[in-house]
Design a protein around this motif. Structure first.
Motif, PDB file in Angstrom:
ATOM      1  N   ILE A  21       3.909 -13.615  10.296  1.00 63.32           N
ATOM      2  CA  ILE A  21       3.412 -13.326   8.947  1.00 63.32           C
ATOM      3  C   ILE A  21       2.496 -12.104   8.978  1.00 63.32           C
ATOM      4  CG2 ILE A  21       1.899 -14.199   7.120  1.00 63.32           C
ATOM      5  CD1 ILE A  21       3.130 -16.912   7.504  1.00 63.32           C
ATOM      6  N   ALA A  24       4.669  -9.124   9.157  1.00 62.54           N
ATOM      7  CA  ALA A  24       5.344  -8.881   7.873  1.00 62.54           C
ATOM      8  C   ALA A  24       4.370  -8.294   6.853  1.00 62.54           C
ATOM      9  CB  ALA A  24       5.938 -10.188   7.356  1.00 62.54           C
ATOM     10  N   LEU A  25       3.130  -8.782   6.848  1.00 63.48           N
ATOM     11  CA  LEU A  25       2.127  -8.250   5.906  1.00 63.48           C
ATOM     12  C   LEU A  25       1.833  -6.782   6.211  1.00 63.48           C
ATOM     13  CD1 LEU A  25      -0.369 -11.257   5.649  1.00 63.48           C
ATOM     14  CD2 LEU A  25       1.034 -10.345   3.805  1.00 63.48           C
ATOM     15  N   LEU A  28       4.446  -4.624   4.863  1.00 61.64           N
ATOM     16  CA  LEU A  28       4.336  -4.461   3.407  1.00 61.64           C
ATOM     17  C   LEU A  28       3.065  -3.700   3.009  1.00 61.64           C
ATOM     18  CD1 LEU A  28       5.409  -8.070   2.337  1.00 61.64           C
ATOM     19  CD2 LEU A  28       6.690  -5.989   1.884  1.00 61.64           C
ATOM     20  N   ASN A  29       2.460  -3.014   3.976  1.00 60.52           N
ATOM     21  CA  ASN A  29       1.271  -2.185   3.738  1.00 60.52           C
ATOM     22  C   ASN A  29      -0.003  -2.958   3.405  1.00 60.52           C
ATOM     23  OD1 ASN A  29       2.356   0.344   4.313  1.00 60.52           O
ATOM     24  ND2 ASN A  29       3.368   0.383   2.311  1.00 60.52           N
ATOM     25  N   PHE A  30      -0.067  -4.206   3.816  1.00 63.40           N
ATOM     26  CA  PHE A  30      -1.347  -4.912   3.736  1.00 63.40           C
ATOM     27  C   PHE A  30      -2.043  -4.733   5.088  1.00 63.40           C
ATOM     28  CE2 PHE A  30       1.268  -7.320   0.657  1.00 63.40           C
ATOM     29  CZ  PHE A  30       0.483  -7.124  -0.472  1.00 63.40           C
ATOM     30  N   ASN A  31      -2.574  -3.518   5.293  1.00 64.34           N
ATOM     31  CA  ASN A  31      -3.101  -3.192   6.611  1.00 64.34           C
ATOM     32  C   ASN A  31      -4.505  -3.735   6.860  1.00 64.34           C
ATOM     33  OD1 ASN A  31      -0.784  -1.711   7.447  1.00 64.34           O
ATOM     34  ND2 ASN A  31      -1.410  -0.127   5.990  1.00 64.34           N
ATOM     35  N   GLU A  32      -5.136  -4.269   5.802  1.00 64.04           N
ATOM     36  CA  GLU A  32      -6.487  -4.796   5.996  1.00 64.04           C
ATOM     37  C   GLU A  32      -6.502  -6.159   6.697  1.00 64.04           C
ATOM     38  OE1 GLU A  32      -4.666  -4.770   3.229  1.00 64.04           O
ATOM     39  OE2 GLU A  32      -5.816  -5.514   1.503  1.00 64.04           O
ATOM     40  N   VAL A  33      -5.302  -6.738   6.881  1.00 67.43           N
ATOM     41  CA  VAL A  33      -5.237  -8.061   7.516  1.00 67.43           C
ATOM     42  C   VAL A  33      -5.368  -7.922   9.028  1.00 67.43           C
ATOM     43  CG1 VAL A  33      -3.833 -10.116   7.832  1.00 67.43           C
ATOM     44  CG2 VAL A  33      -3.758  -8.881   5.669  1.00 67.43           C
TER      45      VAL A  33
ATOM     46  N   GLN B  45      -8.059 -13.263   8.474  1.00 68.05           N
ATOM     47  CA  GLN B  45      -9.245 -12.410   8.533  1.00 68.05           C
ATOM     48  C   GLN B  45      -8.854 -11.087   7.908  1.00 68.05           C
ATOM     49  OE1 GLN B  45     -12.229 -12.943   9.650  1.00 68.05           O
ATOM     50  NE2 GLN B  45     -12.033 -14.838  10.843  1.00 68.05           N
ATOM     51  N   ILE B  46      -9.587 -10.657   6.887  1.00 69.33           N
ATOM     52  CA  ILE B  46      -9.254  -9.353   6.343  1.00 69.33           C
ATOM     53  C   ILE B  46     -10.483  -8.439   6.287  1.00 69.33           C
ATOM     54  CG2 ILE B  46      -7.488 -10.520   4.933  1.00 69.33           C
ATOM     55  CD1 ILE B  46      -8.792  -9.479   2.476  1.00 69.33           C
ATOM     56  N   ASP B  47     -10.222  -7.147   6.381  1.00 73.99           N
ATOM     57  CA  ASP B  47     -11.258  -6.110   6.309  1.00 73.99           C
ATOM     58  C   ASP B  47     -11.539  -5.805   4.853  1.00 73.99           C
ATOM     59  OD1 ASP B  47     -11.640  -5.631   8.970  1.00 73.99           O
ATOM     60  OD2 ASP B  47     -10.083  -4.106   9.099  1.00 73.99           O
ATOM     61  N   ARG B  57      -6.184  -8.868  -3.571  1.00 73.05           N
ATOM     62  CA  ARG B  57      -5.222  -8.425  -2.550  1.00 73.05           C
ATOM     63  C   ARG B  57      -4.442  -9.628  -2.008  1.00 73.05           C
ATOM     64  NH1 ARG B  57      -2.961  -3.744  -1.612  1.00 73.05           N
ATOM     65  NH2 ARG B  57      -3.155  -3.694   0.649  1.00 73.05           N
ATOM     66  N   MET B  61      -0.466 -10.595  -1.887  1.00 75.63           N
ATOM     67  CA  MET B  61       0.282 -11.023  -0.686  1.00 75.63           C
ATOM     68  C   MET B  61       1.056 -12.306  -0.965  1.00 75.63           C
ATOM     69  SD  MET B  61      -2.563 -10.582   2.310  1.00 75.63           S
ATOM     70  CE  MET B  61      -3.695  -9.199   2.219  1.00 75.63           C
ATOM     71  N   GLU B  64       4.067 -11.544  -3.137  1.00 73.48           N
ATOM     72  CA  GLU B  64       5.117 -10.759  -2.480  1.00 73.48           C
ATOM     73  C   GLU B  64       5.750 -11.461  -1.283  1.00 73.48           C
ATOM     74  OE1 GLU B  64       4.362  -6.676  -1.558  1.00 73.48           O
ATOM     75  OE2 GLU B  64       3.301  -6.336  -3.431  1.00 73.48           O
ATOM     76  N   LEU B  65       4.963 -12.248  -0.555  1.00 73.19           N
ATOM     77  CA  LEU B  65       5.488 -12.762   0.714  1.00 73.19           C
ATOM     78  C   LEU B  65       5.166 -14.231   0.986  1.00 73.19           C
ATOM     79  CD1 LEU B  65       6.788 -11.887   3.558  1.00 73.19           C
ATOM     80  CD2 LEU B  65       4.438 -11.858   4.346  1.00 73.19           C
TER      81      LEU B  65
END
Lengths: 80, 80
Positions: A21, A24-25, A28-33, B45-47, B57, B61, B64-65
């Motif tokens: 997951i 996959a995130l 999908l450009n959820f790079n903050e994860v 964990q997210i930034d 955000r 997510m 979308e996923l």
């Protein structure tokens, strides 16, 4: 009484579903994860009025069936 | 920031995994159990420092996923 049991992998145990997951995130450009871990939640209705007794019974269910205590931790919560 | 997403089947949607666990618990003489439903919990964990932005955000997510919004509901929770 409604009871919620959260079952999660112990720290250090590899979580391939979480890794997938996470990947996959990122795709999908959820790079903050930074990190993803997956847990199971079991929501049950039980016939029991006493909270302490209910928790003890559910702990027994976790030990016998619901959780794999070698690799998983469980938490029992009474839903109000 | 640690975020917990709970994803559960909508009411009325059949939950075969929950049914199987319910049946197994009854077989093990846990007869006080009336109903079992299974949910997924995703711990990430997210930034992001802003709670509102983080929630938005993560909702994206989910759409979308993470969740299948035809049959599943999701709840986003900030873990303190």
């Amino acid at each position: 009484m409604k009871i919620i049991v959260n079952i999660q992998l112990k720290e250090g145990v590899l979580d391939p579903q979480g890794k997938a997951i996470h990947h996959a995130l990122n795709t999908l450009n959820f790079n903050e994860v930074n990190d993803v871990r997956i847990a199971k939640q079991i929501v049950m209705q039980i016939d029991e009025i006493d909270e302490e007794k209910a928790k003890k019974r559910v702990a027994k269910m976790c030990e016998e069936l619901l959780a794999n205590t070698v690799i998983e931790n469980y938490e029992i919560e009474i839903a109000k």
